[in-house]
Design a protein around this motif. Sequence first.
Motif, PDB file in Angstrom:
ATOM      1  N   PRO A  83      53.719  49.422  30.209  1.00 52.37           N
ATOM      2  CA  PRO A  83      54.082  48.459  30.457  1.00 52.37           C
ATOM      3  C   PRO A  83      53.237  47.709  31.539  1.00 52.37           C
ATOM      4  N   SER A  84      53.306  46.674  31.747  1.00 55.15           N
ATOM      5  CA  SER A  84      51.549  46.385  33.199  1.00 55.15           C
ATOM      6  C   SER A  84      52.704  46.334  34.573  1.00 55.15           C
ATOM      7  N   MET A  85      52.433  47.418  35.555  1.00 55.04           N
ATOM      8  CA  MET A  85      52.882  47.093  37.108  1.00 55.04           C
ATOM      9  C   MET A  85      51.564  46.016  37.815  1.00 55.04           C
ATOM     10  N   GLY A  86      51.135  45.372  36.837  1.00 57.44           N
ATOM     11  CA  GLY A  86      50.326  44.014  38.335  1.00 57.44           C
ATOM     12  C   GLY A  86      49.115  44.357  39.154  1.00 57.44           C
ATOM     13  N   GLU A  87      48.524  43.774  39.466  1.00 57.98           N
ATOM     14  CA  GLU A  87      47.410  43.792  40.542  1.00 57.98           C
ATOM     15  C   GLU A  87      47.786  45.193  40.975  1.00 57.98           C
ATOM     16  N   ILE A  88      46.754  45.918  41.399  1.00 60.99           N
ATOM     17  CA  ILE A  88      46.766  46.853  42.691  1.00 60.99           C
ATOM     18  C   ILE A  88      45.348  46.998  43.474  1.00 60.99           C
ATOM     19  N   GLY A  89      45.542  47.452  45.040  1.00 56.01           N
ATOM     20  CA  GLY A  89      44.487  46.811  45.630  1.00 56.01           C
ATOM     21  C   GLY A  89      43.281  48.088  45.522  1.00 56.01           C
ATOM     22  N   GLN A  90      42.446  48.305  45.037  1.00 54.08           N
ATOM     23  CA  GLN A  90      40.978  48.589  45.275  1.00 54.08           C
ATOM     24  C   GLN A  90      40.868  49.921  45.466  1.00 54.08           C
ATOM     25  N   PHE A  91      40.405  51.192  45.661  1.00 51.47           N
ATOM     26  CA  PHE A  91      40.139  52.155  46.609  1.00 51.47           C
ATOM     27  C   PHE A  91      39.451  52.039  46.545  1.00 51.47           C
ATOM     28  N   ASN A  92      38.018  51.649  46.795  1.00 44.88           N
ATOM     29  CA  ASN A  92      36.872  52.131  46.921  1.00 44.88           C
ATOM     30  C   ASN A  92      36.045  54.061  47.052  1.00 44.88           C
ATOM     31  N   TYR A 144      47.406  49.322  35.149  1.00 42.57           N
ATOM     32  CA  TYR A 144      46.879  49.156  36.682  1.00 42.57           C
ATOM     33  C   TYR A 144      46.176  48.029  36.247  1.00 42.57           C
ATOM     34  N   THR A 145      46.669  47.056  37.155  1.00 41.15           N
ATOM     35  CA  THR A 145      45.400  45.822  37.498  1.00 41.15           C
ATOM     36  C   THR A 145      44.374  45.596  38.298  1.00 41.15           C
ATOM     37  N   LEU A 146      42.941  46.014  38.257  1.00 40.75           N
ATOM     38  CA  LEU A 146      42.157  45.522  39.175  1.00 40.75           C
ATOM     39  C   LEU A 146      41.049  44.268  38.757  1.00 40.75           C
ATOM     40  N   THR A 147      40.960  43.692  39.864  1.00 43.66           N
ATOM     41  CA  THR A 147      40.748  42.700  39.921  1.00 43.66           C
ATOM     42  C   THR A 147      38.854  42.316  41.128  1.00 43.66           C
ATOM     43  N   ASN A 148      38.509  41.406  40.732  1.00 46.98           N
ATOM     44  CA  ASN A 148      37.258  41.384  41.716  1.00 46.98           C
ATOM     45  C   ASN A 148      36.371  42.325  41.735  1.00 46.98           C
ATOM     46  N   SER A 149      36.451  43.626  40.900  1.00 51.53           N
ATOM     47  CA  SER A 149      35.280  44.256  41.062  1.00 51.53           C
ATOM     48  C   SER A 149      33.790  44.326  41.269  1.00 51.53           C
ATOM     49  N   GLN A 150      33.138  44.427  41.767  1.00 50.27           N
ATOM     50  CA  GLN A 150      31.812  44.457  41.648  1.00 50.27           C
ATOM     51  C   GLN A 150      31.135  45.352  41.045  1.00 50.27           C
ATOM     52  N   ALA A 151      29.566  45.017  40.379  1.00 47.20           N
ATOM     53  CA  ALA A 151      28.957  46.547  40.113  1.00 47.20           C
ATOM     54  C   ALA A 151      28.021  47.525  41.170  1.00 47.20           C
ATOM     55  N   GLY A 152      28.646  48.534  40.807  1.00 48.38           N
ATOM     56  CA  GLY A 152      28.582  49.949  41.999  1.00 48.38           C
ATOM     57  C   GLY A 152      29.840  49.883  42.393  1.00 48.38           C
ATOM     58  N   ASN A 153      30.446  49.451  42.988  1.00 51.43           N
ATOM     59  CA  ASN A 153      31.802  50.100  42.751  1.00 51.43           C
ATOM     60  C   ASN A 153      32.816  51.354  42.507  1.00 51.43           C
TER      61      ASN A 153
END
Length: 456
Positions: free
Chosen positions: A27-36, A81-90
């Motif tokens: 099941p999808s739990m939606g978007e989570i915050g990035q931990f870079n 879990y969903t991650l969005t707005n990632s950038q190359a190198g993260n």
Amino acid sequence: MKLSYHLVGLLAFGVGFNCVAAAHELPSMGEIGQFNVDERMRTLFTNPSNVKPLQKVSFAIKESVAQITPACPTLHTGNLYTLTNSQAGNINCYHFEITERSKTTAILVDQVGATNVDLSILRHNNDDTYTLLGSSKNPGNQDESVVILTEPGHYYWYIEVVESDGTPFNFGAAVATELDANEFNDTVASSTILPDRQNNIVGNMDSITDIDYFQFTAVRGQDLSLKLESTNINEYIFEIYNNGWMPIDKGKYIPVTGLQENQPINIRVRANTAISANPSNTYSLQVASIITSFSNHVVSGENGVIRIPYSAFSNPYLTTQAYHKLNWSLVLQDSTGAPVQGATATLKFVKDWYNPVDSMVGHQQTSNSDGIISGLVDLNLCDENEARVRHVDYSMGYKNTWESQFERGAWRIEIPTNVDLNDDEEVDLIGVGGDNFPWVHFAHICYQRLVSSTPS
């Protein structure tokens, strides 16, 4: 001997999401915050001193789960879990816990457009080091999957963004606790089966996707030793399967203990993908029982030798004496006391005690299927190097006085154990001769003259 099993390992972990998602219905739990992961954390995870290879393996000791402080935010298995707005190198990192032995399928799916993200799974060890259990690095926006057997403990999704246009992607892990006997990674089906003896294999890597699999069965539950050597050692990754593929130190004797009777041991050698493969380079792999003891050792001359007694020559005592030939034999044994085939022992023989450098010869033999070592040394010419001695021998009712000319020498037996317990980069030895009494002294009898013979 050339050994190649192309792509087998990569195919086993490259499971597509359509079949994975359908099987696990996460099941999808939606978007989570990035931990870079910051530079300190990246170093912590990737420093070779922290992602460490094993220097010994015990299948008897089950490490307890320590109360560790997770290095990354904790999520739960069984979800997407969903991650969005990632950038190359993260690099994103998330912790999860396994509470019972299970098969864990970690996935990273739904990449689109220019997104290319890699997935690895790390285990957090009790001593705050990390072990890389598996990685999936498919090209482009293909799905990633890592399948491992997991013991109770702490683990991490380690998510490396190679390319990204900011579009979302999903990751998670499905955990199955009802395991059957066939849950072990099916790449083992391609293994080279090694016989119950000492094994030395030479192999190479034809490409960076080449993987060589081997399986050895500890028939008696005996302790084993593993060693991978090469003049180009950095080209290879050496691993053993122990609830996941675990890296092993290279260039060292690695003891494997705590085995049960008929327990299979699975190991593999794979190409280091960070270095170009050179098929002309080779590695040498040793898979062997540890030699812990020996029995029935005999080193003797011919029957009927008229010996020089202690009363005639006592410093040192001439333990072994012969006319023309020296026979030697013994039985090599593993940690269970059973004989070992294919092990070696060396009789180091010094013919002239006063010229050991030029006269010492090593006579190496290999044990047969009964663990027996046997050899015959031809003594050749005898060069007297001690003063002649007179001694008495009683035979058939007569007292015989003999004068003997002899060449004094010595011998010792060295048996490699296949371990290096003091880590001095030399194999530990057992045998006859040691620190206190390095040599057994020997007399090569050149000539004996009967001086007198009287009724006794």
